[in-house]
Design an enzyme around this catalytic site. Sequence first.
Site, short mmCIF file in Angstrom:
data_model
loop_
_atom_site.label_atom_id
_atom_site.label_comp_id
_atom_site.label_asym_id
_atom_site.label_seq_id
_atom_site.Cartn_x
_atom_site.Cartn_y
_atom_site.Cartn_z
N ASP A 115 -5.15 -2.63 -4.54
CA ASP A 115 -4.26 -1.36 -3.82
C ASP A 115 -2.86 -1.28 -4.71
O ASP A 115 -2.98 -0.64 -5.86
CB ASP A 115 -3.98 -2.10 -2.80
CG ASP A 115 -3.06 -1.12 -1.65
OD1 ASP A 115 -3.18 0.37 -1.98
OD2 ASP A 115 -2.54 -1.35 -0.64
N PHE A 170 -6.60 3.68 4.81
CA PHE A 170 -6.72 2.19 5.14
C PHE A 170 -8.32 1.88 5.50
O PHE A 170 -8.67 2.77 6.72
CB PHE A 170 -5.86 1.73 6.37
CG PHE A 170 -5.99 0.23 6.46
CD1 PHE A 170 -5.20 -0.56 5.50
CD2 PHE A 170 -6.63 -0.47 7.31
CE1 PHE A 170 -5.07 -1.95 5.66
CE2 PHE A 170 -6.76 -1.76 7.59
CZ PHE A 170 -5.95 -2.72 6.51
P1 IMP Z 1 -2.49 -5.31 -3.32
O1 IMP Z 1 -1.82 -6.43 -3.77
O2 IMP Z 1 -1.40 -4.31 -2.88
O3 IMP Z 1 -3.20 -4.98 -4.35
O4 IMP Z 1 -3.26 -5.69 -2.15
C1 IMP Z 1 -4.67 -6.20 -2.31
C2 IMP Z 1 -5.01 -6.78 -0.87
O5 IMP Z 1 -4.42 -5.90 0.15
C3 IMP Z 1 -6.58 -6.73 -0.68
O6 IMP Z 1 -7.07 -8.03 -1.18
C4 IMP Z 1 -6.76 -6.44 0.69
O7 IMP Z 1 -6.79 -7.92 1.26
C5 IMP Z 1 -5.37 -5.89 1.09
N1 IMP Z 1 -5.83 -4.45 1.28
C6 IMP Z 1 -5.21 -3.43 0.68
N2 IMP Z 1 -5.78 -1.95 1.02
C7 IMP Z 1 -6.45 -2.47 2.04
C8 IMP Z 1 -7.35 -1.63 2.91
O8 IMP Z 1 -7.41 -0.54 2.78
N3 IMP Z 1 -7.92 -2.19 3.88
C9 IMP Z 1 -7.99 -3.61 4.14
N4 IMP Z 1 -7.31 -4.36 3.35
C10 IMP Z 1 -6.53 -4.01 2.43
#
Ligand code: IMP
Length: 179
Positions: free
Chosen positions: A102, A151
């Site tokens: 993300d 999400f």
């Molecule tokens: P980042 O550190 O912002 O890249 O987020 C990574 C983590 O956020 C992932 O491993 C997921 O656990 C969680 N995450 C991000 N977007 C979503 C979503 O749309 N649904 C569920 N979990 C998410």
Amino acid sequence: MEKDISKILITEKEIQEKVKEMGKIISLDYKGKEVLLICVLRGSIMFTADLMRHITVPVIVDTIAVSSYGDQTKSSGVVRLLKDLDEDITNKHVLIVEDIVDSGLTLKYLRKVLQQRRPASIKVCTLLNKQERRVHDASPDYYGFIIPDEFVVGYGLDYDEHYRQLPFIGILDSKIYKD
Ligand code: IMP
């Protein structure tokens, strides 16, 4: 449970076809090597389990758990290590298996922490890529699908620990988390 999903974004069939294809590409890229898959708990459980069935080079699996979520749908901006690896990754070919990238914060953190342990190589494979949300300098080496800024839940991904068992990826109805 399915009534909480406003739209199915990726069907079970589409996921399975993509995972098979990714397994083939990874097998070719790691030909003659052993790959150490690092399943990032808990969201990557299903993806790792399916992906490894399509990898034909020798595989070792380990797990790591990190947390970056402050509330349930927004990242807190700080990553904490909740469970470390059991394996020594020195001189190993490491492939981090993520459910979704993300903002890129988790990935940046994982790469940094694992790189310090001197693996032979380190790559990242994610099923979902929310590319437009990327703010950190972190990109996966392999990804299954680019998805919009919604999400999503299912196929391992949760909201408040629920919906992980859905075999597809769906957009969670915003009324579930905005009430
Ligand atoms: P980042 O550190 O912002 O890249 O987020 C990574 C983590 O956020 C992932 O491993 C997921 O656990 C969680 N995450 C991000 N977007 C979503 C979503 O749309 N649904 C569920 N979990 C998410």
